[in-house]
Write a protein that holds these residues in place. Structure first.
Motif, PDB file in Angstrom:
ATOM      1  N   SER A  72      49.561  35.718  25.779  1.00 48.32           N
ATOM      2  CA  SER A  72      48.642  35.407  26.876  1.00 48.32           C
ATOM      3  C   SER A  72      48.851  34.029  27.512  1.00 48.32           C
ATOM      4  O   SER A  72      48.760  33.931  28.735  1.00 48.32           O
ATOM      5  CB  SER A  72      47.198  35.584  26.431  1.00 48.32           C
ATOM      6  N   PRO A  73      49.144  32.954  26.742  1.00 45.99           N
ATOM      7  CA  PRO A  73      49.342  31.682  27.452  1.00 45.99           C
ATOM      8  C   PRO A  73      50.480  31.766  28.454  1.00 45.99           C
ATOM      9  O   PRO A  73      50.352  31.292  29.593  1.00 45.99           O
ATOM     10  CB  PRO A  73      49.687  30.690  26.338  1.00 45.99           C
ATOM     11  N   GLU A  74      51.588  32.430  28.068  1.00 42.77           N
ATOM     12  CA  GLU A  74      52.712  32.557  28.992  1.00 42.77           C
ATOM     13  C   GLU A  74      52.314  33.390  30.200  1.00 42.77           C
ATOM     14  O   GLU A  74      52.631  33.043  31.333  1.00 42.77           O
ATOM     15  CB  GLU A  74      53.891  33.221  28.286  1.00 42.77           C
ATOM     16  N   PHE A  75      51.590  34.482  29.956  1.00 44.43           N
ATOM     17  CA  PHE A  75      51.177  35.328  31.074  1.00 44.43           C
ATOM     18  C   PHE A  75      50.331  34.538  32.064  1.00 44.43           C
ATOM     19  O   PHE A  75      50.571  34.576  33.258  1.00 44.43           O
ATOM     20  CB  PHE A  75      50.389  36.539  30.561  1.00 44.43           C
ATOM     21  N   LEU A  76      49.333  33.817  31.532  1.00 44.73           N
ATOM     22  CA  LEU A  76      48.460  33.067  32.436  1.00 44.73           C
ATOM     23  C   LEU A  76      49.266  32.062  33.240  1.00 44.73           C
ATOM     24  O   LEU A  76      49.040  31.879  34.438  1.00 44.73           O
ATOM     25  CB  LEU A  76      47.372  32.358  31.630  1.00 44.73           C
ATOM     26  N   SER A  77      50.242  31.414  32.591  1.00 45.27           N
ATOM     27  CA  SER A  77      50.967  30.397  33.344  1.00 45.27           C
ATOM     28  C   SER A  77      51.912  31.053  34.358  1.00 45.27           C
ATOM     29  O   SER A  77      52.113  30.519  35.443  1.00 45.27           O
ATOM     30  CB  SER A  77      51.671  29.417  32.414  1.00 45.27           C
ATOM     31  N   PHE A  78      52.455  32.256  34.041  1.00 42.71           N
ATOM     32  CA  PHE A  78      53.240  32.982  35.062  1.00 42.71           C
ATOM     33  C   PHE A  78      52.379  33.299  36.267  1.00 42.71           C
ATOM     34  O   PHE A  78      52.821  33.203  37.411  1.00 42.71           O
ATOM     35  CB  PHE A  78      53.749  34.330  34.537  1.00 42.71           C
ATOM     36  N   TRP A  79      51.151  33.735  36.009  1.00 45.03           N
ATOM     37  CA  TRP A  79      50.271  34.132  37.113  1.00 45.03           C
ATOM     38  C   TRP A  79      50.008  32.946  38.036  1.00 45.03           C
ATOM     39  O   TRP A  79      50.070  33.067  39.251  1.00 45.03           O
ATOM     40  CB  TRP A  79      48.950  34.683  36.578  1.00 45.03           C
ATOM     41  N   LEU A  80      49.730  31.800  37.424  1.00 45.45           N
ATOM     42  CA  LEU A  80      49.472  30.616  38.244  1.00 45.45           C
ATOM     43  C   LEU A  80      50.724  30.224  39.018  1.00 45.45           C
ATOM     44  O   LEU A  80      50.662  29.853  40.192  1.00 45.45           O
ATOM     45  CB  LEU A  80      49.022  29.460  37.356  1.00 45.45           C
ATOM     46  N   TYR A  81      51.888  30.318  38.346  1.00 39.89           N
ATOM     47  CA  TYR A  81      53.129  29.940  38.992  1.00 39.89           C
ATOM     48  C   TYR A  81      53.396  30.856  40.184  1.00 39.89           C
ATOM     49  O   TYR A  81      53.793  30.407  41.261  1.00 39.89           O
ATOM     50  CB  TYR A  81      54.269  30.010  37.981  1.00 39.89           C
TER      51      TYR A  81
ATOM     52  N   ILE B 196      46.456  21.397  41.299  1.00 42.18           N
ATOM     53  CA  ILE B 196      45.384  22.081  40.568  1.00 42.18           C
ATOM     54  C   ILE B 196      45.975  23.107  39.621  1.00 42.18           C
ATOM     55  O   ILE B 196      45.678  23.140  38.413  1.00 42.18           O
ATOM     56  CB  ILE B 196      44.418  22.767  41.561  1.00 42.18           C
ATOM     57  N   SER B 197      46.845  23.944  40.163  1.00 42.65           N
ATOM     58  CA  SER B 197      47.376  25.019  39.334  1.00 42.65           C
ATOM     59  C   SER B 197      48.253  24.452  38.219  1.00 42.65           C
ATOM     60  O   SER B 197      48.241  24.969  37.096  1.00 42.65           O
ATOM     61  CB  SER B 197      48.090  26.020  40.236  1.00 42.65           C
ATOM     62  N   GLY B 198      48.971  23.359  38.515  1.00 42.70           N
ATOM     63  CA  GLY B 198      49.782  22.735  37.470  1.00 42.70           C
ATOM     64  C   GLY B 198      48.911  22.181  36.347  1.00 42.70           C
ATOM     65  O   GLY B 198      49.251  22.302  35.165  1.00 42.70           O
ATOM     66  N   ALA B 199      47.748  21.594  36.722  1.00 42.51           N
ATOM     67  CA  ALA B 199      46.859  21.040  35.692  1.00 42.51           C
ATOM     68  C   ALA B 199      46.313  22.161  34.808  1.00 42.51           C
ATOM     69  O   ALA B 199      46.274  22.035  33.572  1.00 42.51           O
ATOM     70  CB  ALA B 199      45.711  20.284  36.363  1.00 42.51           C
ATOM     71  N   ILE B 200      45.929  23.292  35.433  1.00 38.51           N
ATOM     72  CA  ILE B 200      45.420  24.415  34.637  1.00 38.51           C
ATOM     73  C   ILE B 200      46.533  24.954  33.736  1.00 38.51           C
ATOM     74  O   ILE B 200      46.311  25.258  32.564  1.00 38.51           O
ATOM     75  CB  ILE B 200      44.889  25.538  35.554  1.00 38.51           C
ATOM     76  N   ARG B 201      47.743  25.029  34.287  1.00 37.28           N
ATOM     77  CA  ARG B 201      48.854  25.548  33.483  1.00 37.28           C
ATOM     78  C   ARG B 201      49.117  24.688  32.261  1.00 37.28           C
ATOM     79  O   ARG B 201      49.322  25.193  31.164  1.00 37.28           O
ATOM     80  CB  ARG B 201      50.124  25.605  34.335  1.00 37.28           C
ATOM     81  N   ARG B 202      49.107  23.356  32.484  1.00 38.30           N
ATOM     82  CA  ARG B 202      49.348  22.462  31.339  1.00 38.30           C
ATOM     83  C   ARG B 202      48.251  22.630  30.309  1.00 38.30           C
ATOM     84  O   ARG B 202      48.501  22.636  29.113  1.00 38.30           O
ATOM     85  CB  ARG B 202      49.411  21.013  31.810  1.00 38.30           C
TER      86      ARG B 202
ATOM     87  N   ILE C 184      46.589  25.284  29.671  1.00 42.06           N
ATOM     88  CA  ILE C 184      46.766  26.550  28.961  1.00 42.06           C
ATOM     89  C   ILE C 184      47.912  26.463  27.965  1.00 42.06           C
ATOM     90  O   ILE C 184      47.788  26.898  26.822  1.00 42.06           O
ATOM     91  CB  ILE C 184      47.038  27.688  29.971  1.00 42.06           C
ATOM     92  N   THR C 185      49.051  25.898  28.402  1.00 41.19           N
ATOM     93  CA  THR C 185      50.219  25.940  27.522  1.00 41.19           C
ATOM     94  C   THR C 185      50.192  24.849  26.461  1.00 41.19           C
ATOM     95  O   THR C 185      50.732  25.038  25.387  1.00 41.19           O
ATOM     96  CB  THR C 185      51.534  25.820  28.326  1.00 41.19           C
ATOM     97  N   GLU C 186      49.534  23.716  26.745  1.00 41.32           N
ATOM     98  CA  GLU C 186      49.543  22.640  25.755  1.00 41.32           C
ATOM     99  C   GLU C 186      48.242  22.569  24.986  1.00 41.32           C
ATOM    100  O   GLU C 186      48.121  21.807  24.028  1.00 41.32           O
ATOM    101  CB  GLU C 186      49.808  21.293  26.455  1.00 41.32           C
ATOM    102  N   GLY C 187      47.230  23.312  25.377  1.00 46.12           N
ATOM    103  CA  GLY C 187      45.963  23.320  24.663  1.00 46.12           C
ATOM    104  C   GLY C 187      45.069  22.185  25.103  1.00 46.12           C
ATOM    105  O   GLY C 187      45.419  21.376  25.972  1.00 46.12           O
TER     106      GLY C 187
END
Lengths: 282, 269
Positions: free
Chosen positions: B188-197, B250-256, B258-261
């Motif tokens: 799921s973390p990878e999926f969420l970050s793909f979606w944002l990307y 914004i999306s980069g901050a959310i991605r970080r 998600i992926t870094e906790g």
């Protein structure tokens, strides 16, 4: 060093011991968060789909135009192969534009990416300026640049190449300077300690280190250029896109499908070649 | 002894590759149809136009620009959501060990084909059904999204550790339970970050789709370029840059996140 949260409270331990392991562990806190996120996403989606504020999603229009669309798609499935010879010269122009843009932007990007890397260029201000400019340049898609450049320098391959170069430099410098920064700083410091000038350090240490990732990015940019070079012509910037624009105004979807198939073949061939080269590099 | 340097590694292959590259580039330069004479006064021309665009940006059209930007972002958002809804189940089917092998191969082929076709061409095909509306743009981005999201999705599922999956199977879990408890927690973390990307990609692509007339900021930009109202064009470029960079941030901050906790708080304070 354990976090306090993972230490069970004394009461809970006693209770667990009393009920002899039958109770499941307590559910972790914060389970509402995903639902909140989901709710927010659903809300935004509802707003964007609403007829007043949004893009007016209506199955009605699709149902009304379905006949027309189905006819077009049938046409699309019957490519007009007699059109094929006419597509070759513009396709070649797309490839030429992609190669030229890749070559020119490589020459521009190599010194800039050294300049933008922290390990090589200690001047924070200079580095910052380059990065900010490139971030701004990368924020605008190449087709928009092409549309503006066509108005500036006239129709043809030149505005297309310029638009590609502009966008490519942004990408290559970002990716390569990040690759340089992720490299080990040791050899660079050793070269500096041995009294090397910056030019000697670049030549002997920095460039050999980033060489594989640089070639990798250049290949990636070449692929990107061929792909976007196929549509640059839609705004008059040369290549096969000019032909796409022509057949689309006459709704010749049977000819459009010839072009799409040709683009597909070229792009996939290029992808195969460049992934083969990448395997040799690593 | 010891004075003999080791033999230099053979450079023939490198030289062959380099000369092939040079020949290709030279042929491209030689055969392309460009009026090279025009290149001479290009720098001064570009400076002149940059001055026209940015010396006095025309802010009177800002309201319309913001409205068109909103329409572009809407296209990007709807395209992303539809793309996710279709691509996620397909990427499970295309992953190793879930769908039947022929379906797997077919889906992977479909993803590759979609990725090779630019979104703007997908939009040209779709507009025969939906006309020149923002909906066309959103659907084109959704179809384009299936190509990339599907590929990233099955690659990420293929990379999920097999242990939890086997554990759920051994405990008698059905396929949907395997997906929910064996695959989703690690994927799921990878999926969420793909979606944002993909949303970031779609924001850029939606501006481009305006060029064929589906509306949004790209549409406005081409019109004013054709009217040669450079002050408005300059203002529009400023708007595009600011909106794109802000959404990326914004999306980069959310991605970080998600992926870094979550940010780690120091407990020993």
């Amino acid at each position: 060093m354990t976090a306090p949260a993972s230490v069970p409270a004394p009461a809970a331990t006693a209770k667990a011991a009393a009920s002899a392991s039958a109770t499941p562990p307590p559910r972790p806190a914060g389970r509402w968060k995903p639902w909140l996120a989901f709710g927010v996403i659903a809300l935004i989606t509802a707003v964007t789909l609403s007829p007043q504020l949004g893009i007016a999603f209506s199955l009605d229009a699709i149902a009304r135009n379905w006949q027309n669309g189905a006819a077009k798609i049938v046409q699309l499935l019957q490519p007009d192969w007699s059109f094929f010879p006419r597509t070759i010269p513009p396709m070649l122009e797309t490839l030429e534009m992609a190669v030229i843009a890749t070559a020119v932007s490589t020459l521009i990007a190599l010194p800039l990416s050294l300049w933008a890397a922290r390990l090589i260029n200690p001047h924070r201000v200079g580095r910052g300026i380059v990065r900010v400019i490139l971030n701004i340049v990368r924020a605008v898609p190449e087709l928009l640049y092409a549309a503006i450049l066509v108005a500036m320098v006239g129709v043809g391959a030149l505005p297309g190449i310029l638009a590609l170069v502009l966008f490519n430099v942004g990408i290559i410098v970002k990716l390569v300077s990040e690759a340089i920064e992720s490299n080990d700083a040791g050899p660079l410091e050793a070269a500096r300690a041995a009294g090397g000038t910056q030019a000697q350090i670049n030549r002997a240490v920095a460039l050999p280190d980033v060489w594989p990732s640089f070639v990798n990015q250049v290949l990636y940019v070449l692929e990107l250029n061929v792909r976007s070079g196929t549509v640059l012509g839609l705004v008059g910037a040369g290549g096969i896109g000019l032909l796409i624009d022509a057949v689309r105004t006459y709704f010749r979807y049977d000819q459009l499908s010839v072009i799409i198939l040709e683009v597909l073949v070229v792009v996939i061939l290029l992808e195969l070649v460049s992934s083969a080269i990448r395997k040799r590099l690593v | 002894m010891s004075a003999v340097a080791p033999p230099r590694p053979s450079r023939t292959r490198g030289r062959v590759v380099a000369s092939v590259v040079v020949v290709v580039v030279v042929v491209a330069f030689w055969s392309v149809d460009i009026n090279w004479a025009r290149l001479g006064n290009l720098p001064s021309e570009i400076v002149r136009y940059l001055w026209l665009m940015f010396s006095a940006p025309d802010w009177s059209k800002l309201g319309e620009a913001l409205y068109q930007t909103w329409r572009s972002v809407e296209m990007a958002w709807v395209g992303t959501v539809f793309g996710i809804i279709v691509a996620t189940p397909l990427s499970f089917l295309a992953a190793k060990g879930f769908g039947p092998p022929p379906v797997q191969a077919a889906l992977r082929g479909v993803f590759a084909v979609i990725r090779a076709v630019p979104e703007i061409i997908i939009a040209i095909i779709i507009l025969s059904v939906t006309g020149l509306t923002p909906l066309t743009g959103a659907l084109a981005l959704a179809v384009g999204g299936i190509g990339t999201l599907g590929k990233w999705g099955f690659e990420s599922i293929d990379g999920v550790p097999r242990g939890p999956i086997e554990a759920v199977r051994a405990a008698g879990g059905s396929t949907s339970q395997v997906l929910r408890w064996g695959v989703w927690p690690s994927a799921s973390p990878e999926f969420l970050s793909f979606w944002l990307y993909r949303f970031e990609i779609n924001v850029r692509a939606s501006a481009v789709l305006g060029l064929i007339g589906v509306g949004g900021i790209g549409d406005m930009l081409t019109s004013y370029t054709q009217y040669r109202q450079w002050g408005v064009v300059g203002m529009l470029l400023i708007v595009v840059v600011i909106v794109t960079i802000a959404l990326d941030a914004i999306s980069g901050a959310i991605r970080r996140r998600i992926t870094e906790g979550a940010p780690v708080h120091d407990l020993e304070r």
